[in-house]
Design a protein around this motif. Structure first.
Motif, PDB file in Angstrom:
ATOM      1  N   ILE A 296      17.148 -16.439  21.394  1.00 21.27           N
ATOM      2  CA  ILE A 296      17.241 -15.598  22.578  1.00 21.27           C
ATOM      3  C   ILE A 296      18.640 -15.725  23.173  1.00 21.27           C
ATOM      4  N   ASN A 297      18.971 -14.800  24.038  1.00 20.68           N
ATOM      5  CA  ASN A 297      20.279 -14.783  24.690  1.00 20.68           C
ATOM      6  C   ASN A 297      20.297 -15.824  25.809  1.00 20.68           C
ATOM      7  N   HIS A 298      20.997 -16.915  25.621  1.00 14.84           N
ATOM      8  CA  HIS A 298      21.034 -17.980  26.621  1.00 14.84           C
ATOM      9  C   HIS A 298      21.720 -17.534  27.911  1.00 14.84           C
ATOM     10  N   ALA A 299      22.588 -16.537  27.801  1.00 20.09           N
ATOM     11  CA  ALA A 299      23.344 -16.116  28.983  1.00 20.09           C
ATOM     12  C   ALA A 299      22.492 -15.355  29.982  1.00 20.09           C
ATOM     13  N   THR A 300      21.334 -14.834  29.579  1.00 20.30           N
ATOM     14  CA  THR A 300      20.514 -14.024  30.489  1.00 20.30           C
ATOM     15  C   THR A 300      19.190 -14.691  30.846  1.00 20.30           C
ATOM     16  N   ILE A 301      19.032 -15.977  30.539  1.00 25.31           N
ATOM     17  CA  ILE A 301      17.790 -16.669  30.899  1.00 25.31           C
ATOM     18  C   ILE A 301      17.589 -16.623  32.407  1.00 25.31           C
ATOM     19  N   SER A 302      18.622 -16.942  33.154  1.00 21.37           N
ATOM     20  CA  SER A 302      18.521 -16.960  34.620  1.00 21.37           C
ATOM     21  C   SER A 302      18.408 -15.550  35.182  1.00 21.37           C
ATOM     22  N   GLU A 303      19.199 -14.629  34.645  1.00 18.80           N
ATOM     23  CA  GLU A 303      19.161 -13.246  35.143  1.00 18.80           C
ATOM     24  C   GLU A 303      17.788 -12.620  34.927  1.00 18.80           C
ATOM     25  N   ALA A 304      17.222 -12.813  33.731  1.00 17.02           N
ATOM     26  CA  ALA A 304      15.904 -12.252  33.446  1.00 17.02           C
ATOM     27  C   ALA A 304      14.846 -12.856  34.371  1.00 17.02           C
ATOM     28  N   GLY A 305      14.912 -14.164  34.608  1.00 17.46           N
ATOM     29  CA  GLY A 305      13.941 -14.803  35.491  1.00 17.46           C
ATOM     30  C   GLY A 305      14.042 -14.302  36.915  1.00 17.46           C
ATOM     31  N   GLN A 306      15.278 -14.137  37.420  1.00 10.60           N
ATOM     32  CA  GLN A 306      15.440 -13.693  38.795  1.00 10.60           C
ATOM     33  C   GLN A 306      15.011 -12.243  38.978  1.00 10.60           C
ATOM     34  N   GLU A 307      15.406 -11.373  38.033  1.00  8.52           N
ATOM     35  CA  GLU A 307      15.009  -9.969  38.148  1.00  8.52           C
ATOM     36  C   GLU A 307      13.499  -9.817  38.027  1.00  8.52           C
TER      37      GLU A 307
END
Length: 808
Positions: free
Chosen positions: A376-387
């Motif tokens: 998975i894309n490690h750079a969007t783990i936080s972004e996906a969770g917040q959105e």
């Protein structure tokens, strides 16, 4: 992965592009498209209707007579058997002449005497499989929202006229297992930059952060999870998701459940980031942990099954209680239900090998586990969770508790790859200007720095498949267009079409041995560890497969012996009494870990059972050692090696009879072995005791310089012969005596043949009598008695040096 054209259009402008055209361009650029499906293409005559009244059918216990309005015209009378049809419901109506999935055409009809002017439809009638239809509507009609406009075209209202591309994703392109990843890919193909601004939702923020401050996160080993984040959403209301969201999930192959679960699945498809929602209030301690499961630990998963875990599984815990099988399935005790009012949202990454093993062990392969396995894309783990948290609050009337709790060991530094300009010309065959190169990487969304002799590409984390020069060159080639690459033929020396030396010898070997009455067999190079022990090398280890299909085919053979034994056993069990086989094939010797095994070509012969059946003119005859030796000698003579080959008795092969085994020597080199199969081993394979085996090193035979085939004229002068009888020790081998006579007999000695063997222990204790016929001939003259006698004297003198030998 199912790629919805309508969903993709949120992030790119696909005006003027058809689904089929996009599928073709994607397939030619590196991602194969298995199929393009459009639910709406085969539908017509479907409108939104409202049920005005429902009455039970007078002649049925399950049918209902419904009055349904579809707009300005008079209400339609439709007979319906769905259990969930009620007055006031908005439904999908197929009017007279409408066409449903599979080409079914709706006609006016009667059901048990009552006229029906159309049909009320479930989603299955529109082509959706049972596996994606919401469970509440699985056995009945799909009920539309109360604000659905009566009379509206259902295909337009549900956005069913939507080409859906089925992507065949290879393991290296897991970045395309998401709408965002696919948008970047399609954007590179059609030269557009994706815009994801419309993903964001403005959510109400909770004033009280105590719900989150009570939560802790602890990862026992960063190898299990490099990042684990927890967010909290308060005051949620569990209900159905918006219709457009449900339709997108169903078109993506996912069944809708409720607004919270559906959003986790929506973001799984959107970002490629698996999420999991816990009922916050069921977590007693709010102390989340990631650890290996204990041997025998039990977890009841969401499907109601008890899972007995092992140390190879990863679990999410609340203090010490396992509450989820990480990356695979949540626990039943903490699932989101209609009573849930607070949600704890997990966003994480887990060890892909552990997830693969767990999902395989429990047969729980899911969309989430598949993405964790492939990456998975490690750079969007936080972004996906917040959105996702914002969406949950937005679509449930809840509030997002500000902040998050996490343990994070991720390295988000981008990868830089430097490539010399000449590599593009040498490996792809094209010359690109700096402007063309910049344009390609702008389309890909990669940062580019141009140097004097090379260029450096900064690869975003969303493309974790790219790390070396070859990866960059592949991206250049596919975006430039494989169809645009020049077609050039390789420059190689021209060689005539003919058999090489090995192919010639293999073909000659086949002709010789089949001329001797042997049948060719072809066997597997893979065998079982037990079988591989037969005739195993003492100097090399056996090569074992890491992932064998079965235990019987798990190692590479070191001899053809086990395979020929199995073939002989198979034939003997089917009443084939005369077995004469040969095989040419490879054997393999281990060279150590991660080293290519040593391969050798071998020739093997097996004889067993009856050579000649019983007949009126004689008894049955079984094969014996000399039949095998004769076949070997005949083969070696046919390829002109008989003069260089000798045989030496040995007893060092436990699989062969210790008194009837010989090594085959080519000069001083051992090139094979032949002998009788040990009676105990033959019996264990249900073979006749008269079973014989020979194996030769075919590569050694091929490597030796064989004498040229010379045609000599038939001698004009007669030959003469002398017989010689010898009394020798029982242990004396006759081949050595024959060789001694040939060495001292001179050029005129053309043949030494053993024609009699006599053993009588009473008459010659410890001795045996051998009788030889020696043939002399000179092609240029008639030999005189003096010439022959001189040769015989030399032979007698040489024989007298042999211990225990007496010339009779």
């Amino acid at each position: 992965m199912y790629l919805s054209f309508e969903w993709l259009n949120d992030y790119l402008d696909l005006t003027g592009l058809t689904g089929e055209a996009l599928a073709d361009r994607m397939s030619r650029t590196g991602i194969e498209i298995e199929a393009v499906e459009n639910y709406g293409a085969q539908l017509s005559g479907l409108v939104v209707g409202q049920v005005l009244s429902v009455e039970d059918h007078a002649d049925s216990d399950h049918l209902h007579v419904c009055q349904v309005t579809v707009g300005d015209q008079e209400p339609l009378q439709i007979v319906c058997g769905a259990p969930n049809v009620v007055a006031g419901a908005k439904v999908i109506v197929a009017t007279i002449g409408a066409r449903l999935a599979g080409g079914l055409k709706i006609k006016k009809g009667k059901l048990r005497g009552v006229e029906s002017h159309g049909m009320l439809c479930a989603l299955q009638e529109l082509g959706f499989p049972d596996s994606v239809v919401p469970k509440v509507y699985a056995e009945g009609l799909f009920l539309l929202p109360a604000d659905a406009p009566i009379g509206a075209d259902v295909v337009d209202y549900l956005k069913l006229d939507d080409p859906i591309l089925e992507l065949s994703i290879t393991p290296n392109r897991a970045d395309a297992l998401s709408m965002r990843g696919a948008a970047y890919e399609v954007g590179a193909i059609i030269d557009q930059v994706p815009n994801f601004d419309n993903i964001h939702r403005q959510a109400t923020q909770a004033a009280d952060a105590s719900l989150l401050s009570d939560v802790t996160v602890k990862i026992s080993d960063s190898d299990l999870s490099a990042c684990y984040q927890a967010r909290v959403i308060d005051q949620v209301e569990i209900k159905e998701s918006p219709l457009w969201l449900q339709m997108r999930l169903m078109k993506a192959g996912v069944r809708p459940h409720n607004n919270i679960v559906d959003i986790t699945n929506y973001f799984l498809m959107l970002y490629g980031q698996p999420l999991h929602a816990f009922d916050y209030d069921t977590l007693e301690h709010k102390a989340l942990g990631v650890r290996p499961a204990r041997e025998g630990e039990v977890l009841v998963t969401l499907d109601g099954s008890e899972r007995y875990l092992s140390a190879s599984d990863i679990v999410i815990t609340d203090q010490d209680r396992a509450v989820a099988l990480a990356g695979v399935m949540g626990g039943l005790d903490t699932e989101v239900t209609d009573k849930t009012r607070r949600v704890l949202l997990e966003s994480a990454v887990f060890n892909p090998i552990a997830i693969r093993q767990t999902s395989k062990k429990f047969n729980l392969r899911s969309e989430s586990s598949m993405r964790f396995e492939k990456g998975i894309n490690h750079a969007t783990i936080s972004e996906a969770g917040q959105e996702a948290a914002n969406w949950m609050a937005y679509y449930s009337g809840g509030q997002v508790v500000p902040g998050l709790v996490e343990e994070n060991h991720l390295d988000l530094n981008p990868i830089e790859v430097t490539v010399p300009y000449r590599a593009i010309r040498d490996k792809i065959g094209i010359d690109l200007s700096h402007e063309e190169l910049s344009h390609i990487f702008r389309r890909l969304g990669f940062d580019l720095a141009l140097g004097e002799n090379s260029f450096t590409v900064t690869v975003p984390k969303r493309r974790w498949d790219i790390s070396i020069e070859a990866d960059i060159l592949e991206e250049v080639a596919r975006i430039y267009g494989y169809d645009n690459l020049p077609t050039t033929l390789p420059v190689v020396p021209s060689t005539p079409g003919r058999l090489n030396a090995k192919q010639k010898l293999v073909r000659q070997t086949r002709n010789i041995l089949e001329g001797l009455g042997l049948n060719q067999v072809i066997s597997y190079v893979l065998t079982s560890p037990k079988q591989a022990d037969l005739m195993k090398s003492k100097d090399y280890p056996v090569v074992a497969l890491d992932f064998p299909m079965s235990e019987d085919r798990s190692v590479l053979r070191q001899s053809l012996f086990p395979a020929l034994l199995e073939i002989a056993k198979y034939n003997a069990a089917r009443q084939n009494p005369s077995l004469a086989f040969y095989e040419t094939g490879k054997v393999f010797y281990g060279q150590g870990s991660n080293v290519q095994p040593l391969e050798q070509e071998r020739l093997a012969i097996l004889l067993s059972g009856v050579k000649e059946s019983k007949s009126w003119y004689g008894p049955a005859q079984a094969y014996d050692f000399f039949d095998l030796k004769g076949a070997v000698e005949a083969y070696l003579a046919a390829i002109r090696l008989d003069k260089q080959v000798s045989f030496q008795a040995v007893s060092s092969y436990p699989e062969l009879h210790p008194g009837r085994t010989a090594q085959v020597l080519l000069g001083d080199q051992v090139i094979g072995v032949m002998g009788q199969i040990h009676p105990v081993l033959a019996k264990s394979y249900d073979l006749d005791e008269a079973s014989f085996f020979a194996e030769l090193d075919f590569d050694a035979i091929l490597a030796v310089q064989r004498p040229a085939l010379v045609q000599r004229p038939i001698p004009k002068y007669p030959s003469t012969s002398r017989d010689l009888a010898l009394l020798v020790d029982l242990e004396q081998d006759q081949a050595g005596l024959a060789q001694l006579m040939k060495q001292h007999g001179g050029n005129n000695l053309v043949s030494v043949e053993l024609f009699d063997l006599f053993i009588n222990l009473d008459l010659f204790r410890g001795k045996k009598s051998l009788a030889y016929r020696l043939i002399f001939q000179n092609p240029d003259k008639t030999l005189t008695d003096e010439d022959v006698q001189s040769a015989m004297d030399r032979i007698r003198t040489a024989l007298e040096t042999v211990s225990g030998l007496e010339i009779r």
